[in-house]
Design a protein around this motif. Structure first.
Motif, PDB file in Angstrom:
ATOM      1  N   UNK A  40       0.818  -1.221   0.000  1.00 31.93           N
ATOM      2  CA  UNK A  40       0.000   0.000   0.000  1.00 31.93           C
ATOM      3  C   UNK A  40       0.851   1.271   0.000  1.00 31.93           C
ATOM      4  N   UNK A  41       2.079   1.181   0.488  1.00 32.12           N
ATOM      5  CA  UNK A  41       2.978   2.331   0.420  1.00 32.12           C
ATOM      6  C   UNK A  41       3.468   2.552  -1.009  1.00 32.12           C
ATOM      7  N   UNK A  42       3.623   1.469  -1.748  1.00 28.25           N
ATOM      8  CA  UNK A  42       4.092   1.561  -3.137  1.00 28.25           C
ATOM      9  C   UNK A  42       2.933   1.944  -4.059  1.00 28.25           C
ATOM     10  N   UNK A  43       1.791   1.278  -3.875  1.00 26.29           N
ATOM     11  CA  UNK A  43       0.609   1.513  -4.708  1.00 26.29           C
ATOM     12  C   UNK A  43      -0.457   2.195  -3.865  1.00 26.29           C
ATOM     13  N   UNK A  44      -0.469   3.511  -3.876  1.00 27.30           N
ATOM     14  CA  UNK A  44      -1.440   4.275  -3.084  1.00 27.30           C
ATOM     15  C   UNK A  44      -2.850   4.034  -3.602  1.00 27.30           C
ATOM     16  N   UNK A  45      -3.840   4.376  -2.767  1.00 24.53           N
ATOM     17  CA  UNK A  45      -5.240   4.259  -3.190  1.00 24.53           C
ATOM     18  C   UNK A  45      -5.498   5.066  -4.454  1.00 24.53           C
ATOM     19  N   UNK A  46      -4.895   6.257  -4.522  1.00 28.20           N
ATOM     20  CA  UNK A  46      -5.094   7.115  -5.698  1.00 28.20           C
ATOM     21  C   UNK A  46      -4.522   6.463  -6.957  1.00 28.20           C
ATOM     22  N   UNK A  47      -3.362   5.809  -6.828  1.00 25.04           N
ATOM     23  CA  UNK A  47      -2.748   5.171  -7.990  1.00 25.04           C
ATOM     24  C   UNK A  47      -3.602   3.990  -8.458  1.00 25.04           C
ATOM     25  N   UNK A  48      -4.076   3.201  -7.526  1.00 26.22           N
ATOM     26  CA  UNK A  48      -4.921   2.051  -7.880  1.00 26.22           C
ATOM     27  C   UNK A  48      -6.220   2.531  -8.512  1.00 26.22           C
TER      28      UNK A  48
END
Length: 105
Positions: A40-48
């Motif tokens: 989750x640090x690498x793939x933020x909610x915004x990025x997903x």
């Protein structure tokens, strides 16, 4: 002008890699750094959300029937690809999920 690619091209003046390696400070300082928390640090909610939106937009533009991808499905897809990167290269993506003993270490 770009080089004429052939087997005689040599790359010169490549600096030596001298950066510190290993676990980053941000991971060392993280409280309870489990796999999902790091993910989750690498793939933020915004990025997903962005990936999900554009995946579905592309599918919509193709005009064929499809089931929209959820953000959770995108996370699973990304996680599976990261996991598959930990194993030696298999000849087929199906081999990663096989239960055949000869395909696993």
């Amino acid at each position: 002008q770009p080089p004429d690619w052939n087997q005689n091209i040599r790359v010169e003046n490549v600096p030596d890699f001298r950066e510190e390696s290993g676990v980053s400070t941000f991971l060392r300082e993280m409280t309870n750094p489990g796999p999902y928390k790091i993910f989750c640090q690498i793939f933020s909610d915004e990025m997903v959300e962005h990936i999900s939106f554009h995946t579905n937009l592309c599918a919509t533009q193709r005009g064929k029937p499809f089931s929209p991808m959820t953000e959770n499905e995108i996370r699973v897809f990304l996680g599976m690809n990261l996991f598959m990167g930990l194993k030696k290269k298999m000849s087929s993506y199906r081999d990663y999920w096989s239960s055949a003993p000869d395909l696993h270490d």
